[in-house]
Design a protein around this motif. Structure first.
Motif, PDB file in Angstrom:
ATOM      1  N   SER A 148       0.743  -1.530  -0.333  1.00 27.05           N
ATOM      2  CA  SER A 148       0.206  -0.304  -0.016  1.00 27.05           C
ATOM      3  C   SER A 148       0.581   0.812   0.311  1.00 27.05           C
ATOM      4  CB  SER A 148      -1.015  -0.044   0.728  1.00 27.05           C
ATOM      5  OG  SER A 148      -1.913  -0.880   1.427  1.00 27.05           O
ATOM      6  N   ALA A 149       1.999   0.935   1.077  1.00 31.44           N
ATOM      7  CA  ALA A 149       2.899   2.861   1.017  1.00 31.44           C
ATOM      8  C   ALA A 149       3.756   2.749  -0.504  1.00 31.44           C
ATOM      9  CB  ALA A 149       3.701   2.037   1.999  1.00 31.44           C
ATOM     10  N   ALA A 150       3.642   1.513  -0.929  1.00 34.78           N
ATOM     11  CA  ALA A 150       4.091   1.733  -2.381  1.00 34.78           C
ATOM     12  C   ALA A 150       3.403   1.787  -3.560  1.00 34.78           C
ATOM     13  CB  ALA A 150       5.197   0.393  -2.973  1.00 34.78           C
ATOM     14  N   VAL A 151       2.411   1.497  -3.538  1.00 36.73           N
ATOM     15  CA  VAL A 151       0.827   2.071  -4.245  1.00 36.73           C
ATOM     16  C   VAL A 151       1.029   3.011  -4.362  1.00 36.73           C
ATOM     17  CG1 VAL A 151      -1.240   1.968  -5.872  1.00 36.73           C
ATOM     18  CG2 VAL A 151       0.411   0.742  -4.801  1.00 36.73           C
ATOM     19  N   LEU A 152       0.527   4.210  -2.825  1.00 33.65           N
ATOM     20  CA  LEU A 152       0.089   5.339  -2.306  1.00 33.65           C
ATOM     21  C   LEU A 152       0.785   6.508  -2.909  1.00 33.65           C
ATOM     22  CD1 LEU A 152      -1.648   5.031   0.472  1.00 33.65           C
ATOM     23  CD2 LEU A 152      -2.605   5.572  -1.241  1.00 33.65           C
ATOM     24  N   GLY A 153       2.300   6.087  -2.522  1.00 32.51           N
ATOM     25  CA  GLY A 153       3.788   6.743  -2.486  1.00 32.51           C
ATOM     26  C   GLY A 153       3.329   7.246  -5.012  1.00 32.51           C
ATOM     27  N   GLY A 154       3.636   6.170  -4.926  1.00 35.25           N
ATOM     28  CA  GLY A 154       3.767   6.083  -6.789  1.00 35.25           C
ATOM     29  C   GLY A 154       2.666   7.183  -6.975  1.00 35.25           C
ATOM     30  N   PHE A 155       1.369   6.999  -6.352  1.00 36.05           N
ATOM     31  CA  PHE A 155       0.009   7.947  -7.610  1.00 36.05           C
ATOM     32  C   PHE A 155       0.561   8.910  -6.988  1.00 36.05           C
ATOM     33  CE2 PHE A 155      -1.795   3.753  -8.048  1.00 36.05           C
ATOM     34  CZ  PHE A 155      -3.320   4.245  -8.535  1.00 36.05           C
ATOM     35  N   TYR A 156       1.718   9.265  -5.863  1.00 32.42           N
ATOM     36  CA  TYR A 156       1.368  10.631  -5.418  1.00 32.42           C
ATOM     37  C   TYR A 156       2.157  11.516  -6.730  1.00 32.42           C
ATOM     38  CZ  TYR A 156       2.991  14.834  -2.764  1.00 32.42           C
ATOM     39  OH  TYR A 156       3.245  15.983  -2.154  1.00 32.42           O
ATOM     40  N   HIS A 164      -2.081  17.350 -10.994  1.00 33.62           N
ATOM     41  CA  HIS A 164      -3.163  16.555 -12.486  1.00 33.62           C
ATOM     42  C   HIS A 164      -4.436  15.718 -11.681  1.00 33.62           C
ATOM     43  CE1 HIS A 164      -0.409  19.258 -14.042  1.00 33.62           C
ATOM     44  NE2 HIS A 164       0.620  18.773 -13.660  1.00 33.62           N
ATOM     45  N   TRP A 165      -5.144  16.037 -11.675  1.00 31.39           N
ATOM     46  CA  TRP A 165      -6.438  15.052 -11.157  1.00 31.39           C
ATOM     47  C   TRP A 165      -6.174  13.910 -13.428  1.00 31.39           C
ATOM     48  CZ3 TRP A 165     -10.617  14.128 -14.823  1.00 31.39           C
ATOM     49  CH2 TRP A 165     -11.328  15.564 -15.413  1.00 31.39           C
ATOM     50  N   GLN A 166      -6.279  14.180 -14.183  1.00 29.19           N
ATOM     51  CA  GLN A 166      -6.356  13.756 -15.392  1.00 29.19           C
ATOM     52  C   GLN A 166      -5.224  12.691 -15.261  1.00 29.19           C
ATOM     53  OE1 GLN A 166      -5.913  17.319 -15.326  1.00 29.19           O
ATOM     54  NE2 GLN A 166      -7.160  17.782 -16.689  1.00 29.19           N
ATOM     55  N   ARG A 167      -3.418  12.809 -15.177  1.00 30.24           N
ATOM     56  CA  ARG A 167      -2.764  11.986 -15.057  1.00 30.24           C
ATOM     57  C   ARG A 167      -3.311  10.959 -13.766  1.00 30.24           C
ATOM     58  NH1 ARG A 167       2.429  15.620 -14.682  1.00 30.24           N
ATOM     59  NH2 ARG A 167       2.112  16.721 -16.294  1.00 30.24           N
ATOM     60  N   LEU A 168      -3.638  11.833 -12.249  1.00 28.78           N
ATOM     61  CA  LEU A 168      -4.127  10.284 -11.481  1.00 28.78           C
ATOM     62  C   LEU A 168      -4.858   9.519 -11.899  1.00 28.78           C
ATOM     63  CD1 LEU A 168      -3.387   9.663  -8.658  1.00 28.78           C
ATOM     64  CD2 LEU A 168      -5.308  11.763  -8.165  1.00 28.78           C
ATOM     65  N   LEU A 169      -6.107   9.891 -12.497  1.00 27.28           N
ATOM     66  CA  LEU A 169      -7.436   8.723 -13.745  1.00 27.28           C
ATOM     67  C   LEU A 169      -6.158   8.138 -14.695  1.00 27.28           C
ATOM     68  CD1 LEU A 169     -10.449   8.726 -12.784  1.00 27.28           C
ATOM     69  CD2 LEU A 169     -10.060  10.049 -15.161  1.00 27.28           C
ATOM     70  N   ALA A 170      -6.227   8.110 -15.129  1.00 25.77           N
ATOM     71  CA  ALA A 170      -4.827   7.994 -15.863  1.00 25.77           C
ATOM     72  C   ALA A 170      -4.353   6.564 -15.257  1.00 25.77           C
ATOM     73  CB  ALA A 170      -3.858   8.893 -16.942  1.00 25.77           C
ATOM     74  N   CYS A 171      -3.665   7.380 -14.178  1.00 26.40           N
ATOM     75  CA  CYS A 171      -2.368   5.842 -12.956  1.00 26.40           C
ATOM     76  C   CYS A 171      -3.686   4.934 -12.928  1.00 26.40           C
ATOM     77  CB  CYS A 171      -1.759   6.548 -12.124  1.00 26.40           C
ATOM     78  SG  CYS A 171      -0.911   6.041 -11.371  1.00 26.40           S
TER      79      CYS A 171
END
Length: 97
Positions: A50-58, A64-71
């Motif tokens: 979870s820490a790896a994924v949340l850090g990667g998403f951050y 940019h919400w568009q990049r977050l949505l694509a991720c």
């Protein structure tokens, strides 16, 4: 770099994060049976993944919400890929003559 390229890179990063997360989950489930303390093993694995994924998403999403949505889309598609790859082989059905 144009915005479409950034969205594609964000989706690819999300797919990589998804592969890490779900492959790590699969590995954890397969190895928990031989762990001395399976509960602690699952907890440590969940926190690390979870820490790896949340850090990667951050890092990928930034402001940019568009990049977050694509991720997120790439992450979700990776889930489908890992589910298909780790599915047990289908047993052949035996039909009566």
């Amino acid at each position: 770099m144009n915005e479409y390229a950034m969205l594609l890179l964000s989706g690819g990063a999300g797919a990589a994060l998804g592969l890490i997360f779900f492959a790590g989950l699969w590995w954890t489930v397969r190895r928990a049976g031989v762990a001395a303390s399976p509960g602690l093993f699952f907890l440590a694995s969940m926190l690390l993944r979870s820490a790896a994924v949340l850090g990667g998403f951050y890092l990928v999403g930034g402001a940019h919400w568009q990049r977050l949505l694509a991720c997120l889309l790439g992450f979700t598609l990776a889930r489908a890929v890992v589910l298909r790859a780790t599915r047990p082989p289908a047993a052949e059905s035996v039909h009566a003559p």
